[in-house]
Design a protein around this motif. Structure first.
Motif, PDB file in Angstrom:
ATOM      1  N   ASN A  20       3.312   4.745   1.751  1.00 31.81           N
ATOM      2  CA  ASN A  20       3.498   4.016   0.489  1.00 31.81           C
ATOM      3  C   ASN A  20       2.720   4.683  -0.647  1.00 31.81           C
ATOM      4  O   ASN A  20       3.264   4.911  -1.738  1.00 31.81           O
ATOM      5  CB  ASN A  20       3.054   2.564   0.660  1.00 31.81           C
ATOM      6  CG  ASN A  20       3.326   1.731  -0.573  1.00 31.81           C
ATOM      7  OD1 ASN A  20       4.441   1.704  -1.087  1.00 31.81           O
ATOM      8  ND2 ASN A  20       2.296   1.071  -1.081  1.00 31.81           N
ATOM      9  N   LEU A 129       0.257  -3.389  -4.344  1.00 32.04           N
ATOM     10  CA  LEU A 129       1.145  -3.246  -3.184  1.00 32.04           C
ATOM     11  C   LEU A 129       0.359  -3.218  -1.882  1.00 32.04           C
ATOM     12  O   LEU A 129       0.792  -3.756  -0.873  1.00 32.04           O
ATOM     13  CB  LEU A 129       2.009  -1.984  -3.308  1.00 32.04           C
ATOM     14  CG  LEU A 129       2.869  -1.883  -4.573  1.00 32.04           C
ATOM     15  CD1 LEU A 129       3.767  -0.652  -4.527  1.00 32.04           C
ATOM     16  CD2 LEU A 129       3.708  -3.140  -4.777  1.00 32.04           C
TER      17      LEU A 129
ATOM     18  N   TYR B  56       7.256  -1.787  -1.944  1.00 29.68           N
ATOM     19  CA  TYR B  56       6.488  -1.126  -0.881  1.00 29.68           C
ATOM     20  C   TYR B  56       7.390  -0.176  -0.100  1.00 29.68           C
ATOM     21  O   TYR B  56       8.486  -0.532   0.303  1.00 29.68           O
ATOM     22  CB  TYR B  56       5.905  -2.181   0.061  1.00 29.68           C
ATOM     23  CG  TYR B  56       4.761  -1.667   0.902  1.00 29.68           C
ATOM     24  CD1 TYR B  56       3.441  -1.875   0.528  1.00 29.68           C
ATOM     25  CD2 TYR B  56       5.002  -0.947   2.073  1.00 29.68           C
ATOM     26  CE1 TYR B  56       2.389  -1.400   1.288  1.00 29.68           C
ATOM     27  CE2 TYR B  56       3.954  -0.468   2.840  1.00 29.68           C
ATOM     28  CZ  TYR B  56       2.653  -0.700   2.444  1.00 29.68           C
ATOM     29  OH  TYR B  56       1.615  -0.219   3.201  1.00 29.68           O
TER      30      TYR B  56
END
Ligand SMILES: [Zn+2]
Lengths: 170, 258
Positions: A20, A129, B56
């Motif tokens: 990510n 995130l 994500y």
């Protein structure tokens, strides 16, 4: 329990987090995969020197270093951190009325996030995130906690401006 | 506390990272300042949007597989380490967990049981050769340089062939160990892919046997008293083309011998 098992249990399980971060830094799949692959292999080589602590933070720091090493450019230290004019003085860029957005759709958020400089992008990705604490972000990015705080503030203001600008243009 | 102080601190405030005293001060300011309160609402909304927008990015399965293959071989597939470096790698047994996830633990055990230790070894040697500094001991595109280099280092005469015209560029060779014996490893390039060709004296079925392990293709064949194993990440058809080309081109060694 041997080294390999520990490496797998402590480090490889954070592969999603590694990807990510790498994907948001590199902004494309192929580069992100290269970065993560190299980072994990490096992590494995250095694993003997890993003395406990948070393996996710440790791996993400290696991912970040690998990305900037591959780009041969670390972000200039402090270049985006002068928390003065832009926020505290001069004209007020983020008029409270203007920043009160209607719910931003995912595509606009995605595009706005990608347009931010990597120094801003990485702290936002780690915070929003990945859910990292300021302390974790400081370890990963090798910044002071105070710098993390001001950089996140700057990053959010920039993101807000990006979103506002697109909204006005639209 | 004025609006400018709050403007910096409200992010830490939203992130629950503000000390108690500052937190109280910000709360008190917000209660009496609609402008700052609006900012808080705007940033809260953006934060919730970011978290809810499915931004994500998860690691692709192919990447997991590739990383599992690049990490040193799980020692459990070779319970009796036959070489010094195997002893060192014996500590990595549990990396099998990764390999098992993708190659399938059952399959791995079955392959092992079926006596494919050689293939396991060959793929492991191939993977290890891709680490920096491991690929080549003698770097040359000429069979006439590579061939003599092996002489005196091995107890047999390997076949060395230049296959550049067939699309497989010879880039060098090295000594390697396979299933406990010293073998010649020739290194060829096909585009960006590396092909390792291992050879040693022995006989087996002349026809080739093709296998896939950890995403690598493995071809085994025998010819003129030598056994061959080619390992690469090239497409299977490319590796088969490599075998055909290698078999078809006369060897510098055999020419010299006649
Ligand atoms: Zn205020």
């Amino acid at each position: 329990m041997d080294t390999g098992a520990i490496f797998e249990r402590e480090v490889v399980r954070h592969l999603d987090a590694a990807y990510n971060l790498a994907r948001w830094l590199a902004r494309n799949d192929a580069d992100a995969e290269d970065v993560v692959q190299e980072a994990v292999l490096r992590a494995f080589r250095f694993f003997g020197g890993f003395r406990g602590g948070d393996a996710k933070v440790w791996l993400l720091a290696i991912v970040r270093n690998t990305f900037y090493t591959q780009r041969s450019q670390l972000p200039a230290a402090g270049s985006v951190d002068e928390f003065d004019e832009a926020i505290h003085g001069g004209e007020d860029h983020d008029d409270p009325q203007a920043v009160l957005l209607r719910a931003a759709d995912a595509q606009r958020l995605h595009a706005a996030l990608e347009r931010l400089p990597p120094e801003f992008r990485e702290v936002l990705v780690l915070r929003e995130l990945e859910g990292c604490s300021y302390k974790e972000i400081a370890s990963i990015t090798n910044l002071k906690i105070g710098t993390v705080m001001s950089r996140l503030a700057r990053a959010r203001e920039r993101l807000q401006r990006e979103l506002t600008r697109r909204e006005v243009a639209a | 506390m004025n609006c400018q102080d709050v403007r910096l601190l409200l992010h830490a405030y939203l992130d629950d990272e503000l000390g108690a005293a500052d937190g109280v001060a910000v709360t008190r300011h917000l209660a009496g300042c609609e402008a700052c309160m609006q900012r808080v609402r705007a940033y809260t909304r953006t934060r919730d949007d970011l978290r809810g927008a499915d931004l994500y990015r998860h690691a692709p399965a192919a990447l997991r597989t590739r990383i599992a293959a690049r990490l040193p071989r799980p020692a459990v597939v070779q319970r009796t380490p036959r070489r010094a470096w195997n002893l060192a790698l014996a500590a990595l047994a549990a990396l099998c967990v990764i390999a098992a996830l993708f190659a399938g633990w059952q399959t791995l055990q079955l392959r092992r049981a079926a006596g494919h230790a050689l293939v396991v070894d060959a793929v492991s040697d191939h993977v290890r050769s891709l680490l920096p500094g491991h690929l080549i001991d003698v770097r040359s595109t000429s069979e006439h340089t590579v061939k003599p280099w092996f002489d005196g280092r091995l107890d047999f005469s390997p076949q060395v062939k230049d296959l550049t015209a067939q699309g497989f560029e010879l880039i060098g060779g090295r000594l390697d160990v396979l299933d406990g014996r010293q073998v010649a490893a020739l290194v060829y390039k096909r585009h960006l892919h590396t092909i390792n060709l291992f050879q040693w004296p022995g006989s087996g079925a002349g026809a080739s046997v093709s296998r896939t392990r950890d995403g690598y293709h493995v071809l085994e064949w025998s010819d003129a008293g030598l056994r061959f194993i080619a390992v690469s990440s090239v497409a299977k058809v490319d590796l088969q083309a490599f075998e055909r080309a290698f078999r078809a081109v006369p060897s510098a060694a055999s020419e010299a011998a006649h």
